[in-house]
Design a protein around this motif. Sequence first.
Motif, PDB file in Angstrom:
ATOM      1  N   ASN A  60       0.839  -1.208   0.000  1.00  0.00           N
ATOM      2  CA  ASN A  60       0.000   0.000   0.000  1.00  0.00           C
ATOM      3  C   ASN A  60       0.869   1.252   0.000  1.00  0.00           C
ATOM      4  OD1 ASN A  60       0.872  -0.604   2.636  1.00  0.00           O
ATOM      5  ND2 ASN A  60      -0.832   0.511   3.573  1.00  0.00           N
TER       6      ASN A  60
ATOM      7  N   GLN B 237      -0.428   4.988  -0.177  1.00  0.00           N
ATOM      8  CA  GLN B 237      -0.949   5.640   1.023  1.00  0.00           C
ATOM      9  C   GLN B 237       0.151   6.019   1.997  1.00  0.00           C
ATOM     10  OE1 GLN B 237      -3.965   3.415   3.134  1.00  0.00           O
ATOM     11  NE2 GLN B 237      -5.541   4.735   2.302  1.00  0.00           N
ATOM     12  N   MET B 238       1.316   5.401   1.886  1.00  0.00           N
ATOM     13  CA  MET B 238       2.349   5.578   2.895  1.00  0.00           C
ATOM     14  C   MET B 238       2.938   6.989   2.812  1.00  0.00           C
ATOM     15  SD  MET B 238       3.477   3.963   5.440  1.00  0.00           S
ATOM     16  CE  MET B 238       2.541   2.510   4.933  1.00  0.00           C
TER      17      MET B 238
ATOM     18  N   VAL C 141       1.443   4.075  11.935  1.00  0.00           N
ATOM     19  CA  VAL C 141       1.063   3.749  10.562  1.00  0.00           C
ATOM     20  C   VAL C 141       1.105   2.238  10.414  1.00  0.00           C
ATOM     21  CG1 VAL C 141       1.867   5.932   9.568  1.00  0.00           C
ATOM     22  CG2 VAL C 141       3.421   3.972   9.670  1.00  0.00           C
TER      23      VAL C 141
ATOM     24  N   TYR D  51       1.331  -0.873   7.420  1.00  0.00           N
ATOM     25  CA  TYR D  51       1.524  -1.194   6.004  1.00  0.00           C
ATOM     26  C   TYR D  51       1.331  -2.682   5.761  1.00  0.00           C
ATOM     27  CZ  TYR D  51       6.400  -2.832   6.778  1.00  0.00           C
ATOM     28  OH  TYR D  51       7.528  -3.503   7.195  1.00  0.00           O
TER      29      TYR D  51
ATOM     30  N   LEU E   2      -4.526   3.119   6.785  1.00  0.00           N
ATOM     31  CA  LEU E   2      -3.189   3.518   7.225  1.00  0.00           C
ATOM     32  C   LEU E   2      -3.116   3.560   8.739  1.00  0.00           C
ATOM     33  CD1 LEU E   2      -0.353   4.566   6.254  1.00  0.00           C
ATOM     34  CD2 LEU E   2      -1.253   6.860   6.679  1.00  0.00           C
TER      35      LEU E   2
ATOM     36  N   TYR F 109      -5.016   9.298   2.721  1.00  0.00           N
ATOM     37  CA  TYR F 109      -5.059   8.039   3.463  1.00  0.00           C
ATOM     38  C   TYR F 109      -6.370   7.914   4.226  1.00  0.00           C
ATOM     39  CZ  TYR F 109      -3.707  10.843   7.585  1.00  0.00           C
ATOM     40  OH  TYR F 109      -3.655  11.770   8.608  1.00  0.00           O
TER      41      TYR F 109
END
Length: 432
Positions: free
Chosen positions: A190, A193-194, A206, A208, A253, A288
Amino acid sequence: MWKTICLVLLCAVVVYSSGGRRHGKLVKRLKKVPVRTKSANTAARLFGWTGPTLNQTDDDEARQRFLNPFSLFNVVQFPNTECTTDSGGVGTCYTGQECADRGGVGKGSCAGGFGVCCLFSTPCNSETAENGTYFSSPTSLNSVCSIMIRPMDDDICQVRLDFEELVLMDPDDTGNCRVDYLQLTGGVSNSRQMPTLCGVNTGQHVIYSAIPSFPARLSVVVDTQMTGVSRSWRIKISQFSCSSPALAPEGCLQYYTGISGNVSSFNWKLTDNTMDPTLSNHIANLGYSVCIRRESGYCAVEWSTPSPYDSQNGYFSLTGSEQTASLTSADVQVGDTDCRTDYVMIPGGWGGTDMNNQQFSRDRFCGQALGYCTQDSCNTKALGSVRSYVTPFILGVVTDLSESSSAGGTTTTTRDSRNRGFNLNYRQHPCS
């Protein structure tokens, strides 16, 4: 006990006297007798036994199996779950030997005293495949400090990074992180979105999605020539199997649980930007989702700033310039026309005590105050909390590429100044 030994040996003598053909069977039977062999052999000699006796190896095996209670500890098994260290930190429960073999340090006991709470700490320019590893800032900062995060096995689906401490320089005049930043690259499915993060993000996290057998690189880059901020970080790295009940839904996220809680944007703070007090704190170029686990029996989620709403300057500050006077409905912006650059998304969001207001719902919210529409055209608005019955419970966050200019209203283009981001409370409502 001697009576038992004697009885066994007398029975053996009777069997032995019946013929040499049963000699081998006698030895096998004697091996199964849970007694100390030395004592048994002595007893045999006392009774005139001239046949074969048990050897020392048999003696050791029997003692290990039957007469040594501590041998039971060798088969004690316990899961390698999260534990609390004696200093209040978080580690993973292993045996003392496993902890040492994996390069950890035992900090207290776990599993009822059978294990140690193993703490893993990874320095710059190294790698880890251990759950619960801590990545901390060194005493002397380098311009780049990174680690490789390898999935523990092919069953790892998600990795969560908890920023127990993360303090870097703030974003620049465009709202982007270019002086200092934290970045995650590599084995991340992803990656769109990071975010690239900077500023103060202590307490944030966060998540992932991991790619099996493909490590991710977590890097902290600092401009050592820039002063004014004491950089520091302490990041906990947790890995979750694909069957873990703690997995976040795909595409989230951030993930929060509980009937109520608090969510803030990255680098939200009421103090000024350390690069320039006229600049914004909230970070540009983000997109996100923040997900809230829907608790059993609850059908809606409500988002709000602390009350009273008119005095919570900076708690919802996304577009335009910071408002220093008391907030009014004029500071509320709602809908696709008002919110085209930086905004939060609350699907089907509406507010007030009148249930008819639900027909005036909108998805986008921005401006300098959180509020809702009081009529279908949304020409009039009100300060207050925003509720959504749309499931799953999601707060979307969108910021454009730059803070240098913003189309924050219907007809004018203004420069964003001193925007703080958002700090919102959420509360779930039971199904009626």
